[in-house]
Design a protein around this motif. Structure first.
Motif, PDB file in Angstrom:
ATOM      1  N   GLY A 291       1.055  -1.187  -0.011  1.00  0.00           N
ATOM      2  CA  GLY A 291       0.031   0.072   0.180  1.00  0.00           C
ATOM      3  C   GLY A 291       0.922   1.249   0.014  1.00  0.00           C
TER       4      GLY A 291
ATOM      5  N   ALA B  15      -1.978   3.704   4.156  1.00  0.00           N
ATOM      6  CA  ALA B  15      -3.144   3.122   3.623  1.00  0.00           C
ATOM      7  C   ALA B  15      -2.762   1.670   2.947  1.00  0.00           C
ATOM      8  N   ARG B  16      -3.365   0.596   3.454  1.00  0.00           N
ATOM      9  CA  ARG B  16      -3.321  -0.703   2.650  1.00  0.00           C
ATOM     10  C   ARG B  16      -4.156  -0.640   1.318  1.00  0.00           C
TER      11      ARG B  16
ATOM     12  N   PHE C  24      -6.285   8.776  -4.383  1.00  0.00           N
ATOM     13  CA  PHE C  24      -5.995   9.248  -3.021  1.00  0.00           C
ATOM     14  C   PHE C  24      -5.859  10.612  -2.950  1.00  0.00           C
TER      15      PHE C  24
ATOM     16  N   GLY D 226      -9.893  10.342   0.848  1.00  0.00           N
ATOM     17  CA  GLY D 226      -9.452   8.657   1.160  1.00  0.00           C
ATOM     18  C   GLY D 226      -9.118   8.106  -0.142  1.00  0.00           C
ATOM     19  N   LEU D 227      -9.243   6.782   0.243  1.00  0.00           N
ATOM     20  CA  LEU D 227      -8.891   5.901  -1.129  1.00  0.00           C
ATOM     21  C   LEU D 227      -9.823   5.305  -2.041  1.00  0.00           C
TER      22      LEU D 227
ATOM     23  N   TYR E   9      -1.466  16.223   1.299  1.00  0.00           N
ATOM     24  CA  TYR E   9      -1.780  15.107   2.169  1.00  0.00           C
ATOM     25  C   TYR E   9      -1.757  15.562   3.912  1.00  0.00           C
TER      26      TYR E   9
END
Length: 289
Positions: free
Chosen positions: A74, A89-90, A130, A134-135, A287
């Motif tokens: 990730g 994040a995975r 991303f 979030g993802l 980020y």
């Protein structure tokens, strides 16, 4: 004829993701299979390398003089001073044979990247975004993903399906993509499109894996230019130098036989050449973590 120079004979097994850093006048790139992050100082020629704990698909800058690396498991924050990787994040944890491959930051600070089947056989890969939300998985059913990149006006996103030998274009609006269509197909025998990059004129540059070249396409998908290379596996370009007109090209020796390697001693090196049209400065991931 473009003069091609190998500026760093690093011998990367799978060199990828070159990124120009104006702050240190350096090209950062990765060796995915060698599990290394490299920094090539264009002023003095010094190479600094860091070992990653997993296969590393890309390295990008983030705000606050930070870095984000795409490892097999990730997204990770990367600290060059210590060589430390910290999980953010995975990705694709339910698909253990997948890894990340190639990443790009758009003008709004969104990170776009792909995942792929590490055995290069099953369509388990996806295109991800991303950002502050979030993802998000945005497209899927890829065996090998590459890119993406965007047009200078931020309205078009390009993404590569390597095994299908096609570059797709999407409409891009506030981080949402749609209207996928074929931008270009690679017709050269034995050549597969690898990483894409765009220049200031909106043209798309594609590294050709197995194609001995990089190619430049117009915003309409017309092949405008081919730069022949002394090695077969060309993966991706970035634009550097004070005028952003020095093209840096990562390459790979992955997949070459001993006989082929003997005729391509610089395979896996970082190359450069001068081009007429400047590139676009890389963006930073916005980020807060």
């Amino acid at each position: 004829m473009n003069k091609i120079e190998c500026v760093c004979a690093v011998g990367a097994q799978l060199g990828e993701g070159p990124l120009w850093s104006a702050k240190d006048q350096a090209v950062w790139f990765v060796d995915i299979k060698g599990r290394q992050i490299h920094r090539f100082d264009t002023r003095g020629g010094a190479l600094t390398s860091w070992q990653a704990p997993e296969e590393v698909g890309f390295i990008v800058k983030a705000t606050g003089d930070r870095w984000i690396a795409g490892l097999k498991s990730g997204l990770h924050a990367f600290t060059p001073d210590t060589g430390k990787f910290t999980l953010i994040a995975r990705v694709d944890s339910d698909r253990p044979k997948n890894r990340l491959n190639d990443g790009y930051v758009d003008a709004a600070g969104r990170l776009w990247f792909g995942s792929m089947d590490n055995e290069e056989s099953q369509p388990t890969g996806s295109l991800y975004r991303f950002d502050a939300r979030g993802l998000q998985r945005c497209d899927e059913n890829y065996v090998i993903t590459n890119g993406p990149t965007t047009s200078p006006d931020g309205r078009t996103l390009y993404h590569v399906d390597t095994l299908q030998r096609v570059i797709y274009a999407f409409d891009l609006n506030d981080g949402e993509i749609g209207n996928r269509r074929v931008f270009a197909r690679i017709e050269k025998s034995g050549a597969y499109p690898d990483g894409p990059a765009t220049d200031s004129a909106g043209c798309v540059w594609i590294g050709l894996f197995g194609g001995w070249a990089v190619q430049r396409y117009s915003p309409g998908g017309e092949l405008l230019q081919t730069i022949d290379m002394p090695v077969a596996n060309c993966t991706k370009v970035t634009f550097g130098g004070s005028d952003l007109r020095t093209l840096y090209i990562t390459t790979a020796w992955k997949g070459l036989s001993k006989e082929q390697l003997a005729t391509q001693p610089l395979a896996g090196g970082l190359f450069s050449t001068r081009v007429d049209t400047a590139g676009v400065s890389p963006n930073e991931v916005r980020y807060d973590g």
